[in-house]
Write a protein that holds these residues in place. Structure first.
Motif, mmCIF file in Angstrom:
data_model
loop_
_atom_site.group_PDB
_atom_site.id
_atom_site.type_symbol
_atom_site.label_atom_id
_atom_site.label_comp_id
_atom_site.label_asym_id
_atom_site.label_seq_id
_atom_site.Cartn_x
_atom_site.Cartn_y
_atom_site.Cartn_z
ATOM 1 N N VAL A 12 31.849 46.373 46.154
ATOM 2 C CA VAL A 12 31.821 46.008 44.735
ATOM 3 C C VAL A 12 33.207 46.175 44.113
ATOM 4 C CG1 VAL A 12 30.885 46.637 42.478
ATOM 5 C CG2 VAL A 12 29.369 46.533 44.455
ATOM 6 N N TYR A 13 33.900 47.247 44.504
ATOM 7 C CA TYR A 13 35.249 47.479 43.966
ATOM 8 C C TYR A 13 36.198 46.350 44.364
ATOM 9 C CZ TYR A 13 40.009 49.310 43.854
ATOM 10 O OH TYR A 13 41.354 49.456 43.664
ATOM 11 N N LEU A 19 37.858 39.096 41.882
ATOM 12 C CA LEU A 19 37.539 38.252 40.726
ATOM 13 C C LEU A 19 38.420 38.541 39.521
ATOM 14 C CD1 LEU A 19 33.631 38.309 40.897
ATOM 15 C CD2 LEU A 19 35.150 36.456 41.601
ATOM 16 N N GLY A 20 39.249 39.591 39.608
ATOM 17 C CA GLY A 20 40.143 39.925 38.504
ATOM 18 C C GLY A 20 39.493 40.695 37.383
ATOM 19 N N TYR A 42 48.173 40.612 40.085
ATOM 20 C CA TYR A 42 47.078 39.844 40.686
ATOM 21 C C TYR A 42 45.979 39.565 39.662
ATOM 22 C CZ TYR A 42 43.130 38.525 43.572
ATOM 23 O OH TYR A 42 42.051 37.853 44.094
ATOM 24 N N ALA A 43 45.557 40.588 38.918
ATOM 25 C CA ALA A 43 44.501 40.391 37.920
ATOM 26 C C ALA A 43 44.947 39.413 36.840
ATOM 27 C CB ALA A 43 44.107 41.728 37.298
ATOM 28 N N TYR A 165 28.809 29.210 39.887
ATOM 29 C CA TYR A 165 28.444 30.443 40.582
ATOM 30 C C TYR A 165 29.441 31.551 40.280
ATOM 31 C CZ TYR A 165 28.219 33.827 44.351
ATOM 32 O OH TYR A 165 28.162 34.997 45.055
ATOM 33 N N ALA A 166 30.731 31.208 40.162
ATOM 34 C CA ALA A 166 31.757 32.213 39.843
ATOM 35 C C ALA A 166 31.477 32.849 38.487
ATOM 36 C CB ALA A 166 33.139 31.576 39.864
#
Length: 388
Positions: A12-13, A19-20, A42-43, A165-166
């Protein structure tokens, strides 16, 4: 030795990082959160791509998915889509201005976990339950999205479905973060209630102790224990209130999404069942759709129940403390002072879970919201029946 719960938490982490949604790093060994250049860049890139793609995905192309649907279907689908996009934009932006507070919250829970490591064994079942509900819900959603249109699936249509879905994945990840905070608080409360019960048993056993010195030593020890319990409860309640402030806007957005999604899900379920009764070749799609609806509502029930069980264990703590008044008088003066201070602490600062200072989480209000969802769904179903 392989630990499935640790594996779930790690997954999950890293999924949240992918996904940011999380814009900082957490040390897997110590549980400490910190801001790093790599995580921030990255985020930021992922959030920029998400915020630029979702609003301009091309709403006209979404009609291809519902080409056989009526006008009301299209309107409802677009309303849900626009609401989700707006809420996700607000939520992702709030993660940046709330990043410092969120890091302090993660570190505070890490310190509590090291003080009472046994609590990590207590939330295992709830973590697995939430993981299974999300996993089954998302898998069934992907299956019901691709299977009915498999014969005319194109690269463009596949991209659109994956983006939809995202959005669902982002919503589920955001919910899982607040869920895990509540699971921690619930487990700590259970542990504290067990310690209060142990203190009560020890106090009752003092009735048979006639040696004054031994009695005084035990009373001092029990007073220290009760004082530590009161201090931990105060920290827990402060952390929970802090988390509700951090997740204020996010919680409000998620609540709106879930409310509208449940109304439209009930409506689409009715429409889907009536359509499948007319065309027997869609029977397998009917089964997939029913599974998707079942898992979706199961996930919502798991999430909502997680809020109410925190209030339940807090009420249980208040009930346990009330048992002190039934004990024999003449206890140590310091023990009585600690007990009275603990009771006053709970009375002056009752536990409340509020969303954006607009909605207080209570079971009675949950019933009212459920009634509103059913009523609005019936209005849509009645409109469908009258116009088909």
């Amino acid at each position: 030795m392989f630990d499935p719960v640790k594996w779930i938490l790690r997954m999950v982490y890293f999924y949240s990082r992918l996904l940011g949604v999380i814009n900082f790093e957490i040390d897997m060994k110590t549980g400490r959160a910190s801001v790093t250049r790599r995580a921030s860049i990255y985020a930021g890139v992922v959030n920029a791509l998400t915020l630029s793609l979702l609003p301009f995905l091309g709403l006209s192309n979404l009609v291809q998915i519902w080409s056989h649907a009526g006008l009301l279907h299209e309107y409802l689908f677009l309303v849900i889509y626009v609401t989700r996009v707006g809420c996700l934009v607000i939520t992702l932006c709030s993660r940046w201005w709330q990043r410092g507070r969120l890091i302090h919250l993660v570190n505070a829970f890490s310190r509590l976990a090291f003080r009472r490591p046994q609590v990590m064994r207590m939330w295992r079942r709830r973590v697995v339950l939430k993981f299974m509900s999300i996993f089954l819900s998302e898998i069934s959603q992907v299956a019901i999205s691709f299977y009915p249109i498999r014969t005319y699936l194109t690269l463009k249509l596949t991209f659109i479905i994956l983006m939809l879905y995202a959005m669902t994945a982002l919503v589920n990840v955001i919910i899982s973060h607040f869920y895990f905070i509540n699971v921690n608080v619930h487990s700590y409360y259970i542990l504290l209630n067990q310690e209060i019960q142990a203190v009560l048993s020890e106090i009752r056993s003092l009735d048979g102790e006639h040696r004054r010195a031994t009695r005084m030593i035990k009373c001092c020890f029990l007073a220290d224990q009760l004082e530590d319990i009161a201090r931990t409860q105060s920290e827990l309640q402060t952390l929970l209130q802090r988390s509700t402030r951090i997740f204020d806007i996010q919680g409000l957005c998620i609540t709106v999404i879930m409310y509208l999604s449940m109304i439209t899900t009930i409506y689409f379920t009715f429409v889907g069942l009536t359509l499948t009764n007319r065309a027997l070749s869609w029977s397998f799609s009917n089964v997939l759709f029913l599974f998707e609806v079942t898992f979706y509502f199961a996930d919502i029930l798991v999430t909502m129940d997680n809020l109410y069980i925190v209030l339940d264990v807090h009420a249980e703590m208040v009930t346990l403390l009330a048992q002190f008044s039934t004990l024999a008088p003449g206890l140590d003066e310091r023990l009585e002072m600690v007990y009275e201070s603990f009771q006053l602490q709970l009375a002056r600062n009752p536990l409340q879970v509020c969303l954006f200072h607009l909605y207080k989480v209570e079971r009675a209000k949950a019933v009212a919201i459920a009634s509103s969802i059913v009523s609005n769904s019936l209005v849509l179903v009645q409109y469908e029946v009258q116009n088909t």
